[in-house]
Design a protein around this motif. Structure first.
Motif, PDB file in Angstrom:
ATOM      1  N   GLU A 197      43.066 -13.756 -61.633  1.00 53.55           N
ATOM      2  CA  GLU A 197      43.258 -13.161 -62.963  1.00 53.55           C
ATOM      3  C   GLU A 197      42.531 -13.115 -63.760  1.00 53.55           C
ATOM      4  OE1 GLU A 197      46.220 -11.116 -65.070  1.00 53.55           O
ATOM      5  OE2 GLU A 197      46.407 -11.761 -63.153  1.00 53.55           O
ATOM      6  N   ALA A 248      40.119 -10.090 -62.642  1.00 51.33           N
ATOM      7  CA  ALA A 248      40.863  -8.717 -62.837  1.00 51.33           C
ATOM      8  C   ALA A 248      41.019  -8.145 -64.037  1.00 51.33           C
ATOM      9  CB  ALA A 248      42.252  -8.864 -62.046  1.00 51.33           C
ATOM     10  N   SER A 249      41.261  -9.129 -65.090  1.00 54.13           N
ATOM     11  CA  SER A 249      41.289  -8.608 -66.565  1.00 54.13           C
ATOM     12  C   SER A 249      40.009  -8.240 -67.284  1.00 54.13           C
ATOM     13  CB  SER A 249      41.924  -9.945 -67.362  1.00 54.13           C
ATOM     14  OG  SER A 249      40.915 -10.890 -67.356  1.00 54.13           O
ATOM     15  N   GLU A 270      33.525  -5.313 -75.439  1.00 49.15           N
ATOM     16  CA  GLU A 270      34.121  -4.318 -74.561  1.00 49.15           C
ATOM     17  C   GLU A 270      32.816  -3.268 -74.414  1.00 49.15           C
ATOM     18  OE1 GLU A 270      38.768  -3.821 -74.886  1.00 49.15           O
ATOM     19  OE2 GLU A 270      37.730  -2.040 -76.040  1.00 49.15           O
ATOM     20  N   THR A 315      35.402  -5.802 -69.921  1.00 45.93           N
ATOM     21  CA  THR A 315      35.496  -6.768 -70.895  1.00 45.93           C
ATOM     22  C   THR A 315      34.327  -7.688 -70.596  1.00 45.93           C
ATOM     23  OG1 THR A 315      37.739  -6.720 -71.139  1.00 45.93           O
ATOM     24  CG2 THR A 315      36.835  -8.549 -71.812  1.00 45.93           C
ATOM     25  N   ARG A 337      39.919  -2.848 -66.504  1.00 47.51           N
ATOM     26  CA  ARG A 337      41.046  -1.992 -66.761  1.00 47.51           C
ATOM     27  C   ARG A 337      41.010  -0.352 -66.931  1.00 47.51           C
ATOM     28  NH1 ARG A 337      40.844  -3.525 -72.030  1.00 47.51           N
ATOM     29  NH2 ARG A 337      41.664  -1.927 -73.523  1.00 47.51           N
ATOM     30  N   ALA A 348      42.097   3.041 -68.731  1.00 48.61           N
ATOM     31  CA  ALA A 348      43.109   3.397 -69.762  1.00 48.61           C
ATOM     32  C   ALA A 348      42.723   5.133 -69.694  1.00 48.61           C
ATOM     33  CB  ALA A 348      42.438   3.010 -71.352  1.00 48.61           C
ATOM     34  N   GLN A 366      35.170   1.199 -58.832  1.00 47.82           N
ATOM     35  CA  GLN A 366      36.486   1.260 -59.414  1.00 47.82           C
ATOM     36  C   GLN A 366      36.655   2.203 -60.758  1.00 47.82           C
ATOM     37  OE1 GLN A 366      38.683  -2.483 -60.180  1.00 47.82           O
ATOM     38  NE2 GLN A 366      38.269  -2.985 -58.050  1.00 47.82           N
TER      39      GLN A 366
END
Length: 162
Positions: A33, A36-37, A154, A49, A40, A42, A117
């Protein structure tokens, strides 16, 4: 130890093994987790991150091999560890010497199909393959094709508007 004690001991061992398995699986799920975080989407924008190591990582592939690229805005070109290049089946094109933060490094040039990705792709990308490189570096040869901006913790990346 008598025959009577064995079933009780086996039950205790089984319980402790199950507790250990649950803890192990919980830690693995938490690690997954957390990984994966760090990535992302958008819309068209990729948001990375900062990882606990202080760097930005962008998951992708070299050929059919999954890779976690270290985003390196100070690197002119993308560089891969030799073991990864071998797993991906990259063929040496010739010897090279490159200048890194740690000094001069010898390796070989190759071409790789890189997929990140979020839909970023670079086919037959010229890469430096270095035997002592710890992790794959995503350089400005790919990043320069994109628009990126940084906020605290970020990195936001999107296709350049033509």
């Amino acid at each position: 130890m008598s025959q009577k004690d064995l079933p009780h001991t086996a039950k205790l061992m089984t319980i402790w093994l199950l507790i250990g398995l649950v803890i192990f699986l919980g830690i693995k799920a938490w690690e997954h987790e957390r990984e994966a975080s760090r990535f992302r989407l958008a819309g068209d924008m990729v948001v990375l991150t900062r990882a606990p190591d202080g760097h930005f990582h962008w998951p992708g592939r070299v050929g059919d091999v999954e890779v976690d690229f270290l985003v390196d805005t100070g690197a002119t070109s993308t560089a891969l560890p030799q073991a990864l290049a071998e797993r991906a089946g990259l063929k040496p094109l010739g010897p090279i010497q490159t200048h890194t933060a740690g000094g001069t490094a010898s390796g070989f040039a190759a071409r790789a199909d890189v997929t990140l990705q979020g839909g970023v792709r670079a086919d037959r990308l010229p890469v430096a393959v270095l035997p002592d490189l710890a992790s794959p570096l995503l350089g400005m040869d790919v990043l320069g094709r994109l628009h990126f901006s940084q906020k605290p913790g970020e990195l936001r990346i999107e296709p350049k508007k033509e």
